[in-house]
Scaffold this motif. Structure first.
Motif, mmCIF file in Angstrom:
data_model
loop_
_atom_site.group_PDB
_atom_site.id
_atom_site.type_symbol
_atom_site.label_atom_id
_atom_site.label_comp_id
_atom_site.label_asym_id
_atom_site.label_seq_id
_atom_site.Cartn_x
_atom_site.Cartn_y
_atom_site.Cartn_z
ATOM 1 N N UNK A 59 0.833 -1.201 0.000
ATOM 2 C CA UNK A 59 0.000 0.000 0.000
ATOM 3 C C UNK A 59 0.867 1.251 0.000
ATOM 4 N N UNK A 60 1.885 1.274 0.850
ATOM 5 C CA UNK A 60 2.773 2.432 0.891
ATOM 6 C C UNK A 60 3.558 2.581 -0.408
ATOM 7 N N UNK A 61 3.925 1.451 -1.002
ATOM 8 C CA UNK A 61 4.654 1.496 -2.269
ATOM 9 C C UNK A 61 3.774 2.075 -3.373
ATOM 10 N N UNK A 62 2.492 1.649 -3.407
ATOM 11 C CA UNK A 62 1.553 2.171 -4.409
ATOM 12 C C UNK A 62 1.328 3.663 -4.195
ATOM 13 N N UNK A 63 1.159 4.064 -2.930
ATOM 14 C CA UNK A 63 0.932 5.480 -2.631
ATOM 15 C C UNK A 63 2.156 6.323 -2.988
ATOM 16 N N UNK A 64 3.343 5.743 -2.806
ATOM 17 C CA UNK A 64 4.572 6.471 -3.118
ATOM 18 C C UNK A 64 4.729 6.684 -4.623
ATOM 19 N N UNK A 65 4.397 5.639 -5.397
ATOM 20 C CA UNK A 65 4.591 5.705 -6.850
ATOM 21 C C UNK A 65 3.338 6.128 -7.613
ATOM 22 N N UNK A 66 2.176 6.104 -6.963
ATOM 23 C CA UNK A 66 0.925 6.387 -7.668
ATOM 24 C C UNK A 66 0.303 5.109 -8.190
ATOM 25 N N UNK A 67 1.051 4.326 -8.924
ATOM 26 C CA UNK A 67 0.676 2.989 -9.378
ATOM 27 C C UNK A 67 1.946 2.262 -9.798
ATOM 28 N N UNK A 68 1.854 0.934 -9.905
ATOM 29 C CA UNK A 68 3.025 0.133 -10.240
ATOM 30 C C UNK A 68 2.979 -0.269 -11.708
ATOM 31 N N UNK B 178 5.489 -9.512 -10.826
ATOM 32 C CA UNK B 178 6.402 -10.180 -9.891
ATOM 33 C C UNK B 178 5.715 -10.403 -8.536
ATOM 34 N N UNK B 179 5.099 -9.353 -8.005
ATOM 35 C CA UNK B 179 4.472 -9.468 -6.681
ATOM 36 C C UNK B 179 3.279 -10.422 -6.702
ATOM 37 N N UNK B 180 2.428 -10.325 -7.728
ATOM 38 C CA UNK B 180 1.238 -11.183 -7.764
ATOM 39 C C UNK B 180 1.641 -12.645 -7.950
ATOM 40 N N UNK B 181 2.774 -12.891 -8.620
ATOM 41 C CA UNK B 181 3.261 -14.264 -8.812
ATOM 42 C C UNK B 181 3.681 -14.876 -7.479
ATOM 43 N N UNK C 167 -6.433 -7.188 -6.084
ATOM 44 C CA UNK C 167 -5.109 -6.703 -5.700
ATOM 45 C C UNK C 167 -4.301 -6.254 -6.921
ATOM 46 N N UNK C 168 -4.320 -7.055 -7.980
ATOM 47 C CA UNK C 168 -3.587 -6.683 -9.194
ATOM 48 C C UNK C 168 -4.172 -5.410 -9.809
ATOM 49 N N UNK C 169 -5.494 -5.291 -9.782
ATOM 50 C CA UNK C 169 -6.145 -4.090 -10.314
ATOM 51 C C UNK C 169 -5.640 -2.847 -9.581
ATOM 52 N N UNK C 170 -5.543 -2.925 -8.245
ATOM 53 C CA UNK C 170 -5.092 -1.762 -7.478
ATOM 54 C C UNK C 170 -3.621 -1.464 -7.734
ATOM 55 N N UNK C 171 -2.798 -2.499 -7.891
ATOM 56 C CA UNK C 171 -1.382 -2.255 -8.187
ATOM 57 C C UNK C 171 -1.224 -1.533 -9.525
ATOM 58 N N UNK C 172 -2.020 -1.937 -10.516
ATOM 59 C CA UNK C 172 -1.877 -1.372 -11.857
ATOM 60 C C UNK C 172 -2.507 0.017 -11.991
ATOM 61 N N UNK C 173 -3.579 0.282 -11.220
ATOM 62 C CA UNK C 173 -4.314 1.543 -11.397
ATOM 63 C C UNK C 173 -4.121 2.532 -10.251
ATOM 64 N N UNK C 174 -3.754 2.024 -9.072
ATOM 65 C CA UNK C 174 -3.578 2.907 -7.922
ATOM 66 C C UNK C 174 -4.801 3.009 -7.036
#
Length: 726
Positions: free
Chosen positions: A527-536, A543-546, A628-635
């Motif tokens: 969550x902090x990583x997504x907030x820091x970058x906006x989205x991944x 890698x993470x979802x795997x 989870x993947x949706x949130x990583x990709x979109x923020x």
């Protein structure tokens, strides 16, 4: 029976149909409706004899006060006059007029009430259906052993109403057959008194039945059957070794309570046989040994000394320290008060092969476990024998109570007690760790960065390692009914050993807190990583979802569902690999035949089947992969809305929209795993072959041979507050 209710000081009266086991509190509710009174604004009084009145206590049943058909009960309204005003309702009282607003809250209807209602109606099929469904949906709740405030259980109701099919069913389920109600009834006493032969016959097949159980006001079942001249039941009880010579609370034997000549003959023959049996009767034996005290709310089973002392007539439970120092036991049970001794299976989350037994009295239930089946059976045999003996011989054995031989420990036990454990074997506590920094805090407690205080042993010193200490307040957990989830989390995590699951190194508790010593992850969470970058980017997200898929595959192989996949629960270790954390909502022994029924999880990530309460199983975690993947990709989470009703409606019915930058393979993956029909979601193994994971070496990933994405320093959070359960 019919009771005449008189409103003291008023010319009001009414007749109420009541059952002997009806609580006085329930009778008051009916009277409050009839006379339009406030429940807490009056009390009930019953005249036992001339000018001698007793106050009827709410939590006791009617039969406790020996109230009979046609009895007169008076309503005393504490002397307050009802005040009627135009602008107030007719139920207004003096208490309300002075600003004391009093409302009586009627308890909500429960499945237990449904169970009792089917028993009263004699609908044994509905009774069994409710019991079996409840057992499958809530395996940790023993509805058949639940009781009303009067301590009446389903067994008591079945025997009172004479429902032999329900009685037989309860016998097969090994429900406590010797439980004594507040008004001093056991199930066998009720069936014997009411003349329900088939119920008595079923009860005699219960392996834990105490056929000579005597209660304060009732005598034995044989006394009651003789009093009512139930000849067939008297014979059945005698055939099952009911004792003839026992006296009831009035000093009467069964002979004294019947005028039937045939029953007298049966009793006379039985008395002769009883004397012959007494000559060859074996006395119970002492027993003592180490044993584990267990509970669903214990992190670890606790070693105690259990001593069956038949000379003194007590069962003692000592802590190891108390026994060694010859101080007082922590639990003392009078052997004659033991109602039930039964063997039970392991808890679902038990890691070891253990054999358990339960000792139940009217005031306590103690659960013990041993590693040897034969020793467990021997404890159960001796306890049952001693309990039955002390029913017939309440004075105990005629031996020297000061004989200390029975209190001596075996040589092996003495060696075990005197042996000093090594440093590694000693139990850890709060003083074993040094606090370095605070990592987070919440309503349940705090998370600290700690290191273990090392001690030198044989010239060796443990290398310095950092941990995250999660401190949970027991009081806060109890207030929010979350304690069982915290203990369940610990017991589940103790089972787990996987490179992508947060490791629980130690766990312990004291009277105030539960402590979890966890693997320390210095790189924060997703969550902090997504907030820091906006989205991944897609490569990082893949890698993470795997790694999460591999962790879920491990959990599902153990029939554990996670139920709380979201970015804040995915930590990043010092190398950048994921660590699934927070197993507070995880549930064991879940499969297609035994889904989880509770609504649990974080609102934005709940699958449709959880919202519809149709049961949650492994496909719910697969749905979580898509969210989870949706949130990583979109923020942001799928179907995101600040209005929870709109959010839930969208999860159940709306089409999921994707930004243009999401690739076709990612869209296909997310759409497949978030299918609203759980059965149509792909398996974890099938997901590995999706185009989204093309050319990924899963074995290399599991062995950490693939380098993680470059990290952005983030804040670590170990406590999450936005979970909810209902």
């Amino acid at each position: 029976m019919k009771l005449l209710i008189k409103y003291a000081g008023k010319r009001k009266r009414t007749i109420i149909d009541a059952e002997p086991n009806m609580l006085i509190g329930d009778l008051k509710k009916e009277i409050a409706l009839r006379f339009r009174l406030i429940y807490v604004g009056f009390r009930l009084v019953y005249t036992i004899c001339y000018n001698f009145k007793v106050l009827l206590t709410d939590s006791f049943p009617i039969s406790f006060f020996e109230i009979n058909h046609g009895s007169i009960i008076e309503v005393d309204v504490y002397g307050y006059q009802k005040i009627l005003k135009k602008n107030k309702c007719r139920g207004s009282t003096y208490l309300e007029s002075v600003g004391a607003s009093i409302k009586y809250k009627i308890p909500e209807h429960t499945k237990f009430e449904d169970l009792i209602e089917t028993c009263k109606l004699g609908n044994h099929r509905a009774f069994i259906m409710i019991a079996e469904m409840h057992s499958r949906m809530y395996p940790d709740e023993d509805i058949l052993n639940q009781v009303h405030p009067s301590l009446w259980s389903p067994f008591h109701y079945a025997c009172y109403y004479g429902i032999s099919e329900i009685t037989s069913y309860l016998v097969t389920k090994s429900v406590n057959v010797n439980r004594v109600t507040i008004d001093e009834w056991t199930p066998l006493q009720l069936a014997s008194y009411m003349g329900h032969y088939n119920c008595v016959l079923s009860l005699t097949h219960h392996k834990n039945l105490q056929i000579n159980k005597t209660t304060k006001f009732r005598g034995t079942p044989l006394h009651l059957a003789c009093e009512r001249n139930h000849k067939d039941i008297v014979k059945l009880l005698i055939d099952n070794l009911a004792f003839i010579i026992l006296k009831d609370h009035n000093g009467m034997t069964p002979f004294d309570l019947t005028s039937d000549h045939e029953i007298h003959h049966l009793l006379a023959v039985a008395a002769g046989n009883e004397e012959l049996r007494k000559c060859s009767e074996e006395k119970p034996e002492n027993m003592i040994g180490h044993i584990s005290l267990s509970s669903a709310f214990f992190i670890h089973n606790r070693k105690v000394i259990l001593e069956l002392n038949v000379e003194k007539g007590f069962l003692y439970q000592f802590s190891l320290e108390a026994y060694k120092e010859k101080t007082l036991p922590e639990l003392t049970i009078k052997i004659g008060d033991i109602q039930d001794v039964r063997q039970e299976p392991n808890w679902f989350f038990s890691l070891k092969e253990e054999y358990n037994f339960v000792i139940e009295t009217s005031n306590s239930t103690s659960r013990y476990s041993l590693k040897k089946k034969e020793l467990t059976e021997e404890w159960v045999r001796r306890l049952k024998k001693a309990a039955n003996y002390f029913i017939l011989h309440p004075g105990g054995l005629d031996t020297d109570p000061h004989d200390t031989k029975a209190n001596d420990m075996s040589i092996e036990d003495q060696k075990c007690m005197s042996k000093k454990p090594s440093i590694k074997e000693q139990e850890l506590n709060l003083s074993s760790f040094e606090a370095l920094d605070e990592l987070g805090n919440g309503s349940f407690g705090t998370v600290l960065k700690v290191k273990k205080k090392t001690e030198t042993e044989a010239g060796c010193e443990e290398p310095e390692t950092f941990y995250a200490m999660k401190i949970l307040s027991i009081l806060s957990l109890q207030k929010k009914k979350q304690l069982k989830y915290a203990i369940s989390e610990i017991k589940i995590m103790k089972r787990l050993n996987h490179p992508f699951i947060l490791k629980l190194h130690y766990a312990f508790q004291d009277p105030k807190n539960v402590y979890m010593i966890l693997e320390y992850c210095p790189n924060g969470d997703l969550l902090n990583l997504i907030q820091k970058k906006g989205r991944l980017d897609e490569q990082t997200s893949r890698f993470y979802i795997s790694e999460i898929i591999l962790a879920l595959e491990y959990l599902h192989a153990k029939d554990i569902i996670y139920r709380d996949l979201k970015p804040s629960n995915i930590l990043l270790d010092k190398e950048g690999h994921i660590k699934m954390a927070d197993f507070g909502l995880a549930k064991e022994n879940v499969n297609e035949m035994n889904p989880a029924r509770t609504v649990a999880g974080s609102p934005a990530y709940l699958p449709p089947e959880t919202l519809s309460e149709s049961g949650t199983s492994k496909p719910a975690d697969i749905y979580g992969l898509g969210a989870l993947l949706y949130e990583m990709l979109t923020g942001y989470p799928p179907y995101y809305s600040k209005n929870i009703d709109m959010l839930f409606e969208s999860i159940k019915n709306a089409n999921l929209e994707f930004p243009s930058y999401v690739s076709a393979s990612a869209k296909y993956f997310i759409s497949a795993v978030m299918n609203r029909v759980p059965e149509k979601r792909p398996s974890l193994n099938a997901l590995k072959h999706y185009l989204f994971f093309r050319k990924l070496d899963w074995d290399a990933l599991l062995n950490k041979k693939i380098k993680p994405p470059k990290l952005v320093k983030a804040y670590t959070a170990y406590i999450q507050e936005d979970n909810f359960t209902s």
